[in-house]
Design a protein around this motif. Structure first.
Motif, PDB file in Angstrom:
ATOM      1  N   GLY A 674       0.710  -0.985  -0.239  1.00  0.00           N
ATOM      2  CA  GLY A 674       0.126   0.503   0.166  1.00  0.00           C
ATOM      3  C   GLY A 674       0.357   1.567  -0.101  1.00  0.00           C
ATOM      4  O   GLY A 674       2.010   0.978   0.108  1.00  0.00           O
ATOM      5  N   GLN A 675       0.126   2.797  -0.179  1.00  0.00           N
ATOM      6  CA  GLN A 675       0.730   3.601   0.287  1.00  0.00           C
ATOM      7  C   GLN A 675       0.444   4.190   1.049  1.00  0.00           C
ATOM      8  O   GLN A 675      -0.935   4.633   1.073  1.00  0.00           O
ATOM      9  CB  GLN A 675       0.793   4.292  -1.989  1.00  0.00           C
ATOM     10  N   PHE A 676       1.048   4.978   0.869  1.00  0.00           N
ATOM     11  CA  PHE A 676       0.519   6.339   2.562  1.00  0.00           C
ATOM     12  C   PHE A 676       1.448   7.866   2.176  1.00  0.00           C
ATOM     13  O   PHE A 676       2.944   7.555   2.211  1.00  0.00           O
ATOM     14  CB  PHE A 676       0.584   6.101   3.338  1.00  0.00           C
ATOM     15  N   SER A 677       1.139   8.254   2.747  1.00  0.00           N
ATOM     16  CA  SER A 677       2.146  10.034   2.664  1.00  0.00           C
ATOM     17  C   SER A 677       1.450  10.473   5.348  1.00  0.00           C
ATOM     18  O   SER A 677       0.333  10.372   5.039  1.00  0.00           O
ATOM     19  CB  SER A 677       1.731  11.510   2.026  1.00  0.00           C
ATOM     20  N   THR A 678       2.464  11.017   5.063  1.00  0.00           N
ATOM     21  CA  THR A 678       1.912  11.928   6.504  1.00  0.00           C
ATOM     22  C   THR A 678       2.756  12.962   6.472  1.00  0.00           C
ATOM     23  O   THR A 678       3.586  13.563   5.320  1.00  0.00           O
ATOM     24  CB  THR A 678       3.366  11.066   7.349  1.00  0.00           C
ATOM     25  N   ARG A 679       1.992  13.933   7.116  1.00  0.00           N
ATOM     26  CA  ARG A 679       3.286  16.023   7.167  1.00  0.00           C
ATOM     27  C   ARG A 679       2.834  15.399   8.927  1.00  0.00           C
ATOM     28  O   ARG A 679       1.877  15.304   9.458  1.00  0.00           O
ATOM     29  CB  ARG A 679       1.933  16.028   6.191  1.00  0.00           C
ATOM     30  N   VAL A 680       4.197  16.491   9.138  1.00  0.00           N
ATOM     31  CA  VAL A 680       3.763  17.448  10.597  1.00  0.00           C
ATOM     32  C   VAL A 680       4.401  18.830   9.940  1.00  0.00           C
ATOM     33  O   VAL A 680       5.620  19.245   9.681  1.00  0.00           O
ATOM     34  CB  VAL A 680       4.922  15.952  11.548  1.00  0.00           C
ATOM     35  N   HIS A 681       3.592  19.109  10.672  1.00  0.00           N
ATOM     36  CA  HIS A 681       3.951  21.091  10.976  1.00  0.00           C
ATOM     37  C   HIS A 681       4.141  20.961  12.540  1.00  0.00           C
ATOM     38  O   HIS A 681       3.264  21.270  13.024  1.00  0.00           O
ATOM     39  CB  HIS A 681       2.915  21.447   9.774  1.00  0.00           C
ATOM     40  N   ARG A 682       5.280  22.311  12.802  1.00  0.00           N
ATOM     41  CA  ARG A 682       5.595  22.697  14.093  1.00  0.00           C
ATOM     42  C   ARG A 682       5.517  24.335  13.883  1.00  0.00           C
ATOM     43  O   ARG A 682       6.101  24.834  12.629  1.00  0.00           O
ATOM     44  CB  ARG A 682       6.670  21.869  15.107  1.00  0.00           C
ATOM     45  N   LEU A 683       4.606  25.304  14.625  1.00  0.00           N
ATOM     46  CA  LEU A 683       5.054  26.858  14.582  1.00  0.00           C
ATOM     47  C   LEU A 683       5.544  26.617  16.029  1.00  0.00           C
ATOM     48  O   LEU A 683       4.750  26.563  16.919  1.00  0.00           O
ATOM     49  CB  LEU A 683       4.646  27.241  13.968  1.00  0.00           C
ATOM     50  N   ASN A 684       7.174  27.524  16.057  1.00  0.00           N
ATOM     51  CA  ASN A 684       7.018  27.892  17.495  1.00  0.00           C
ATOM     52  C   ASN A 684       7.419  29.696  17.584  1.00  0.00           C
ATOM     53  O   ASN A 684       8.280  29.990  16.994  1.00  0.00           O
ATOM     54  CB  ASN A 684       7.828  27.183  18.307  1.00  0.00           C
ATOM     55  N   ALA A 685       6.848  29.784  17.489  1.00  0.00           N
ATOM     56  CA  ALA A 685       6.998  31.768  18.110  1.00  0.00           C
ATOM     57  C   ALA A 685       6.759  31.994  19.483  1.00  0.00           C
ATOM     58  O   ALA A 685       5.976  32.303  20.121  1.00  0.00           O
ATOM     59  CB  ALA A 685       5.937  32.298  17.529  1.00  0.00           C
ATOM     60  N   ASN A 686       8.246  32.306  19.905  1.00  0.00           N
ATOM     61  CA  ASN A 686       8.774  33.032  20.356  1.00  0.00           C
ATOM     62  C   ASN A 686       9.014  34.528  20.821  1.00  0.00           C
ATOM     63  O   ASN A 686       9.823  34.714  20.165  1.00  0.00           O
ATOM     64  CB  ASN A 686      10.079  32.357  21.150  1.00  0.00           C
ATOM     65  N   ALA A 687       7.871  35.740  22.380  1.00  0.00           N
ATOM     66  CA  ALA A 687       8.447  36.785  21.872  1.00  0.00           C
ATOM     67  C   ALA A 687       8.710  36.931  23.272  1.00  0.00           C
ATOM     68  O   ALA A 687       7.929  36.403  24.328  1.00  0.00           O
ATOM     69  CB  ALA A 687       7.068  37.441  21.306  1.00  0.00           C
ATOM     70  N   GLN A 688       9.900  37.990  23.448  1.00  0.00           N
ATOM     71  CA  GLN A 688      10.880  37.632  25.075  1.00  0.00           C
ATOM     72  C   GLN A 688      10.993  39.722  25.370  1.00  0.00           C
ATOM     73  O   GLN A 688      10.639  40.345  23.938  1.00  0.00           O
ATOM     74  CB  GLN A 688      11.770  37.140  24.637  1.00  0.00           C
ATOM     75  N   PHE A 689       9.996  39.633  26.382  1.00  0.00           N
ATOM     76  CA  PHE A 689      10.325  41.359  26.410  1.00  0.00           C
ATOM     77  C   PHE A 689      10.880  41.397  27.710  1.00  0.00           C
ATOM     78  O   PHE A 689      10.791  42.939  28.161  1.00  0.00           O
ATOM     79  CB  PHE A 689       8.153  41.928  26.821  1.00  0.00           C
ATOM     80  N   GLY A 690      12.369  41.105  27.179  1.00  0.00           N
ATOM     81  CA  GLY A 690      13.351  41.287  28.299  1.00  0.00           C
ATOM     82  C   GLY A 690      13.336  39.801  29.348  1.00  0.00           C
ATOM     83  O   GLY A 690      13.159  38.826  28.596  1.00  0.00           O
ATOM     84  N   PRO A 691      14.958  39.711  29.607  1.00  0.00           N
ATOM     85  CA  PRO A 691      14.932  38.750  30.083  1.00  0.00           C
ATOM     86  C   PRO A 691      13.708  38.093  31.645  1.00  0.00           C
ATOM     87  O   PRO A 691      14.530  37.492  31.859  1.00  0.00           O
ATOM     88  CB  PRO A 691      16.622  39.061  31.158  1.00  0.00           C
ATOM     89  N   ARG A 692      13.237  38.795  31.793  1.00  0.00           N
ATOM     90  CA  ARG A 692      11.878  38.581  32.743  1.00  0.00           C
ATOM     91  C   ARG A 692      10.504  38.120  32.332  1.00  0.00           C
ATOM     92  O   ARG A 692       9.760  36.970  33.349  1.00  0.00           O
ATOM     93  CB  ARG A 692      12.136  39.175  33.698  1.00  0.00           C
TER      94      ARG A 692
END
Length: 757
Positions: A674-692
């Motif tokens: 048989g035949q098949f396809s797979t997909r994985v998608h990830r988005l990581n959005a990291n916003a830092q407003f200073g060290p804390r």
């Protein structure tokens, strides 16, 4: 297929606290092996910490303008590890030390001829600083050459820390430790400066030691230059404390009473309309106690533990027959986990203690009533003791877990050790098969694991080469009268031009670690590997070439071949710019002992034997760029047909404090079955407003489960040790008509406060 990451109590609590209270302090506060002995440090560079005079204070602002800094003689004369090994660093670095009764202060000046070119993209606590300029340092406060702490700071004030691990190569750091310390950074016309305060009560150390081991490393990212104060040979490094220098002058300091109290409050909301579960709102509170039994030994006790702030696991597509390994992410188990380390050099398959087996079932959390832990050093011994009790729930029994780990240090870099784990199901809390009521017929299940290991290492083989030999034997109770053990041995020669590895292990058919991880049983694995990494002289383009032969043979315990992977890297190159290119050829063999359903409706028949060849090309650009790319293309035969894989990861850094990672994986499998396809998608959005203050959005989708997940996670560090978290997560699933509906959603707020006595 996708695998998702998945009293007796009162008496044990009392026993734990009794043990803490009854340990004779005088018998525990012995110098560890090597402590107090400076004979191995002849010729090592030294720096001295100066005591602050009465009335003197350091204002932590990143400016080294207090007069006390003028008295401190700096550590200087850094030398390059890369690119020009042994040459003086191209930019000057100065490191000074001051101390008061309660704190150690560091003042660092990173001179730079191009201050506007200094890079500091990341601001998040414990974020990856590999794309930035940074200053790193390590301490060995026990002066034993095998343990300690690592720290790092970048020009934007981002802070990271960890504990050091004894390793077969140039050392390693476990970043799970989250110490209470502080740093401030200033960018100036001469470069950037750092002021650091580390309370003495944050560290375990021998107050009688005549000095601490210490080392420093500076990264100048635009040049891809790494320079160190000492230990700059490529088979040494920052984390190899046997090659460290000395920090002298620290005497008559206080660690206080040694008690940290960390109360916390949490509010939770959850609903699962896709599973027919109504909304619920709950609030709870708990407390952690951390007590220094001795300056080198700590006890942790947690009540009503909650892990609302824990980040989600990364989705993975599994096209093998075996379980995937997902790392621990919960703070209580991460803290001090280096003292429970067993067989790390053999990879995740050798994990007789895997803390994710506690309070997690198929990724679903289970309430933990209490947890108690002792970690640290007693004389020449490293010890770790863990006791955890989980609560009974409607569909899960309550259990008690016990883990004991000990290592005896021998020679300079070696140890012998042992481990014991116990997992006991509580009869009184076990539910019946059709309800949440206790089942009177239930019997207690009590399972045990025992293991011994050793690690023998030297950094003076053939003068200055590293060589190590380590091995282990683990035995479990459980199913089957025999064949319940796992054992292995490994020799490593990890040096710069040649790296040779010769490991062997056997995992028997009935090996079943109740609190461990095992992916595959009834096997013997042979995995010799040779790496050759020549470096061209005086090249402004190429830093080094990579050539490797990695052979893996797996048989069953009757010595019948089950799997084979002959991997050759005919060409790989690391450029001075930080870009890399690698090619791989895999010649593989698989024998299927039983049917293997690789995808829904696609099953490879048991008894089949398959030989196939696969080709891999990997490209990676330096991650300090505004746009960085990492891509892998893999093609070739696969079982009865073919498989083509492609991954493309993009890192986007439009400005300091904002990082976006896009990760994509595509698989196309064409088999006779048989035949098949797979997909994985990830988005990581990291916003830092200073060290804390930081905000992370993590979005993941895989085509196999059809589940789209989103987690929003924010952390506000009011001051080190005092945190506010807010976490929201929601999952959607594809309907049969193609529409997306909510599967579940959760929200949590957690406030943590630390008071130190």
């Amino acid at each position: 297929m996708v695998q998702r990451p998945s009293i007796r109590n009162k008496k044990l609590c009392c026993l734990f606290l009794f043990v803490i209270a009854s340990v004779p302090i005088s018998s525990l506060a012995q110098n560890p092996a090597g402590g107090g002995d400076l004979s191995g440090y002849e010729g090592a560079p030294r720096v001295r910490a100066e005591r602050l005079a009465s009335g003197e204070e350091i204002v932590l602002d990143g400016n080294l303008n207090e007069t006390a800094w003028e008295r401190a003689v700096p550590a200087t004369d850094f030398r390059q590890e890369d690119p020009d090994n042994g040459a003086p660093a191209t930019e000057r670095t100065e490191v000074r030390f001051l101390f008061s009764e309660n704190s150690l202060f560091m003042g660092v000046i990173c001179f730079d001829s191009q201050p506007d070119a200094v890079l500091g993209n990341t601001m998040q606590r414990d974020g990856s600083l590999s794309a930035d300029d940074r200053f790193m340092w390590t301490f060995d406060p026990n002066l034993d050459g095998t343990s300690g702490y690592s720290f790092e700071v970048n020009p934007s004030g981002a802070m990271g820390d960890g504990t050091l691990l004894l390793s077969v190569n140039t050392g390693a750091t476990e970043r799970a430790w989250d110490g209470i310390w502080n740093a401030r950074v200033q960018k100036t016309e001469i470069g950037w400066t750092i002021e650091i305060e580390i309370p003495f009560r944050t560290l375990n150390f021998d107050p009688a030691a005549p000095a601490w081991g210490v080392n420093f490393q500076r990264t100048i990212r635009r040049k891809n230059e790494e320079s160190l104060w000492t230990g700059y040979a490529r088979n040494q490094g920052l984390f190899r404390m046997i090659n460290a220098g000395l920090l002298e002058g620290i005497t008559e300091v206080s660690q206080g009473i040694g008690l940290d109290v960390q109360p916390y409050a949490v509010g939770n909301y959850s609903a699962a309309p896709g599973r027919g579960v109504d909304s619920t709102y709950t609030g709870d509170a708990g407390v952690d106690f951390i007590y220094s039994i001795t300056p080198q030994l700590k006890a942790n006790f947690t009540i009503n533990t909650d892990f609302a702030q824990t980040e989600v696991d990364q989705r993975q597509v599994n096209l093998t027959r075996f379980r995937l390994f997902f790392p621990e992410r919960r703070d209580f188990f991460l803290e001090g986990n280096n003292f429970f380390d067993f067989g790390r050099e053999f990879g995740p398959v050798v994990v007789p203690f895997f803390s994710r087996r506690i309070g997690l079932t198929d990724g679903r959390p289970q309430r933990i009533n209490y947890g108690a832990k002792i970690t640290g050093q007693v004389g020449s011994n490293d010890i770790g003791i863990l006791q955890v009790s989980t609560a009974a729930e409607a569909d899960r029994v309550g259990e008690d877990f016990t883990v004991v780990r000990g290592k005896r240090k021998i020679f300079q870099q070696s140890f012998v050790g042992g481990m014991y784990t116990r997992r006991a199901e509580r009869e009184s809390g076990a539910p019946g098969p059709n309800s949440g009521a206790p089942d009177p017929k239930n019997v207690v299940k009590d399972r045990h694991t025992m293991g011994v290991d050793f690690f023998l290492a030297t950094s003076q083989f053939r003068g200055s080469q590293n060589l190590s030999l380590n091995g282990y034997y683990v035995w479990t109770t459980g199913k089957g009268p025999t064949q319940r053990a796992m054992y292995g041995i490994r020799m490593d020669y990890p040096n710069d031009l040649f790296q040779l590895r010769l490991p062997f292990r056997e995992i028997q058919a009935n090996y079943d670690p109740a609190v461990g991880f095992v992916a595959r049983r009834n096997i013997r694995r042979y995995n010799p590997e040779l790496n050759i990494t020549p470096r061209p002289r005086d090249s402004s383009v190429v830093r080094r070439f990579n050539f490797r032969i990695d052979t893996e043979f797996i048989t069953d315990t009757q010595n019948r071949l089950a799997s084979r992977d002959l991997q050759v890297i005919p060409f790989g190159v690391d450029f001075q710019s930080g870009d890399t290119i690698t090619t791989n050829i895999h010649r593989m063999y698989e024998r299927l002992e039983e049917d293997f359903e690789i995808s829904d409706g696609v099953t490879l028949p048991g008894g089949g034997q398959y030989s196939f060849t696969r080709y891999v090309v990997q490209l990676r650009t330096a991650n300090q760029r505004v746009l960085s790319v990492s891509s892998t293309f893999e093609d070739g035969d696969f079982f009865s047909g073919s498989r083509r894989d492609f991954s493309l990861d993009l890192g986007i850094r439009p400005r300091p404090g904002l990082l976006i990672n896009l990760e994509n994986e595509w698989n196309r499998v064409e088999l006779l079955e048989g035949q098949f396809s797979t997909r994985v998608h990830r988005l990581n959005a990291n916003a830092q407003f200073g060290p804390r203050i930081s905000v992370v959005n993590n979005v993941q989708y895989d085509s196999v489960s059809g589940v789209l997940g989103w987690q929003f996670r924010s952390r506000w560090i009011l001051r080190p040790g005092n945190d506010i978290y807010f976490v929201y997560a929601q999952n959607w699933i594809d309907d049969v008509d193609g529409r997306r509906r909510t599967l579940d959603r959760t929200a949590a707020t957690k406030i943590v406060y630390t008071h130190r006595f």
